[in-house]
Design an enzyme around this catalytic site. Sequence first.
Site, short mmCIF file in Angstrom:
data_model
loop_
_atom_site.label_atom_id
_atom_site.label_comp_id
_atom_site.label_asym_id
_atom_site.label_seq_id
_atom_site.Cartn_x
_atom_site.Cartn_y
_atom_site.Cartn_z
N GLN A 47 31.15 -55.94 63.72
CA GLN A 47 29.72 -55.37 64.03
C GLN A 47 29.03 -56.31 63.23
O GLN A 47 29.10 -56.98 62.25
CB GLN A 47 29.93 -54.02 63.61
CG GLN A 47 30.63 -53.16 64.45
CD GLN A 47 30.51 -51.67 64.28
OE1 GLN A 47 29.55 -51.23 63.59
NE2 GLN A 47 31.04 -50.78 64.77
N TYR B 271 40.90 -56.14 68.90
CA TYR B 271 40.55 -56.52 67.72
C TYR B 271 41.80 -57.45 67.57
O TYR B 271 42.80 -57.17 67.57
CB TYR B 271 40.39 -55.40 66.60
CG TYR B 271 39.13 -54.66 66.93
CD1 TYR B 271 37.91 -55.24 66.35
CD2 TYR B 271 39.13 -53.38 67.70
CE1 TYR B 271 36.78 -54.38 66.39
CE2 TYR B 271 38.03 -52.87 67.80
CZ TYR B 271 36.66 -53.33 67.23
OH TYR B 271 35.44 -52.67 67.37
N GLU C 165 26.65 -49.92 65.00
CA GLU C 165 26.92 -48.70 65.13
C GLU C 165 26.46 -47.68 63.78
O GLU C 165 26.25 -48.35 62.66
CB GLU C 165 28.57 -48.58 65.05
CG GLU C 165 29.20 -47.13 65.26
CD GLU C 165 30.48 -46.69 65.77
OE1 GLU C 165 31.23 -48.02 65.70
OE2 GLU C 165 31.09 -45.83 66.12
N ASN D 207 32.52 -44.18 75.40
CA ASN D 207 33.14 -45.18 74.85
C ASN D 207 34.62 -44.97 74.34
O ASN D 207 34.76 -43.68 74.08
CB ASN D 207 32.42 -45.46 73.31
CG ASN D 207 33.44 -46.44 72.37
OD1 ASN D 207 33.47 -47.64 72.70
ND2 ASN D 207 33.95 -45.73 71.32
N GLU D 208 35.42 -45.77 74.52
CA GLU D 208 37.09 -45.45 74.25
C GLU D 208 37.54 -44.16 74.78
O GLU D 208 37.90 -43.57 73.72
CB GLU D 208 37.28 -45.56 72.73
CG GLU D 208 37.10 -47.20 72.46
CD GLU D 208 37.56 -47.75 71.19
OE1 GLU D 208 38.16 -46.81 70.42
OE2 GLU D 208 37.73 -49.00 70.89
N GLU E 21 33.84 -54.99 72.20
CA GLU E 21 34.26 -54.82 70.80
C GLU E 21 35.26 -55.82 70.67
O GLU E 21 36.44 -55.82 71.48
CB GLU E 21 34.89 -53.55 70.57
CG GLU E 21 33.75 -52.56 70.21
CD GLU E 21 34.19 -51.14 69.86
OE1 GLU E 21 35.00 -50.90 69.23
OE2 GLU E 21 33.48 -50.31 70.46
O1 AHR Z 1 34.23 -50.94 65.79
C1 AHR Z 1 34.70 -49.85 65.06
C2 AHR Z 1 35.41 -48.69 66.00
O2 AHR Z 1 36.45 -49.44 66.69
C3 AHR Z 1 34.45 -48.30 67.28
O3 AHR Z 1 33.64 -47.44 66.70
C4 AHR Z 1 35.55 -47.95 68.22
O4 AHR Z 1 34.85 -47.82 69.59
C5 AHR Z 1 36.40 -48.74 68.00
O5 AHR Z 1 37.80 -48.11 68.02
#
Ligand code: AHR
Length: 503
Positions: A355, A250, A25, A172-173, A306
């Site tokens: 990332q 995450y 990103e 995205n999101e 992600e």
């Molecule tokens: O990876 C960091 C961020 O986490 C990304 O930009 C977003 O899609 C997510 O909230």
Amino acid sequence: MYNLFINTGKELGHINPEIQGHFSEHLGRCIYEGVYVGENSDIPNTNGMRNDVVEALKEMKIPVLRWPGGCFADEYHWKDGIGPKESRKKMVNTNWGGVTEDNSFGTHEFMELAEQLGCKTYVNGNVGSGTVREMSEWVEYMTFDGVSPMADLRRANGREKPWTVDYFAVGNETWGCGGNMVPEYYANLYKHYQSFVKQYNPDKKIKKLAVGPTDKDYNWTETMLHECFRQQGSFPQNFGYMDGLTLHYYTIPYDWDHKGSATKFSDKEWYMTLAKTFAMEEFIEKHSAIMDRYDPDCRIGLMVDEWGTWYDVEEGTNPGFLYQQNTIRDALIACINLNIFNKHCKRVKMANIAQLVNVLQAVILTEGDKMVKTPTYYAFKMFSCHQDGELLESSLNSTKIGLEDEYMVPNLHESVSKGKDGKIHITLGNLSCTDAYDVASTLMGADIKSVKATVLAGKMDDHNTFDQPDVVFEKAFDDISFEGDKISFKIPASSIMHVEVGI
Ligand code: AHR
């Protein structure tokens, strides 16, 4: 003694290489400095891409790369990132530190990077602040070979032939930074926008991805599928209008306000973080159960685009840049996730760790002209044996370990595949930060001819730095024996092993 049974005759599904994908990103030092330094940099580069980073990623066998975000994707206007660099528009990266984005890395540069890496491309479109026309024209610019305004513009900018876009995500999101939408609203937007993501090349169809849930938002999955399937009517080619639905999850040791340190943690925090990683399996299984009702043949992939660890940033670094160190704990977390993806390979067709370089659970860290490979890098390299393999049935009589009832984990965690090379590949993680274990593996019905193994091991918080870049790395492991259909070895504490078996 722990027994690992492998049924060499039972293949459970194909492991798409994209399961080991990555995400880059415009965030902190991921693209700029991490990957792209520009043609005039003193850092050795090819057309602006760092040679050291490209070489390392190729060696790791990177299969696919997602770009340009993340949250950034929904404020990215692709036309600002093409043409002569001196005249490209500058913008504010509002999501990530409010820094100036000079757009010197744009579509041509991303495609150049993917060509150098030899990997597939995953481009993320802008729904949050972009129009249908803008998205449609981007696809035309990248993939149309004939005469058209966008294809002609691409040629004027120096690229004659179209590129291949393997995956394209519509936003995205969208439940968060991508527009704070409810699923009913986004489902309609998705169907609308994706209608104009045209397939200009019937031999290289773009796989279209819809924004899926975060974590356990099962209502999002249900609503998206209900809305996307209910009117497909007599157009079976529009099966759910999508090739994939994304999932984000995450691993955060504590919570969003206080996430925890990347390098300073106790045994308790080790188990807590590993235990939280296992939530991935529950999310995949429950979202898959919903998908199974609409798509029993698994035509639509669950794309975990992600995942990874998210800690407090390293002291003294910009909080908006999400720069964190990476230890043996991260390698084990990668091992758990990659084993889980393998075991669910019928439904999980792509996954992208967040990332690529210098951001979150990165496989590479850079500082000026220096580069280090993190423990997570070696985990990916060891797992590359599974790419394009066939998952084999396996079971392990593991035991639960941990220091708190709430955060118990299995002591050992595995997945096994039969590779394109005909070999059997075992990736096994030892999740104990203190104990080694004796393992006996039976490959039912096999006559073992050869065994080769490597190991990634160390103390739980071991990590590589710019001064000491080789504290953690993959080493040959020779203390392993075999006879008939059995293999035995002792797996060290906090380690990953890759065992390659010739039969
Ligand atoms: O990876 C960091 C961020 O986490 C990304 O930009 C977003 O899609 C997510 O909230």
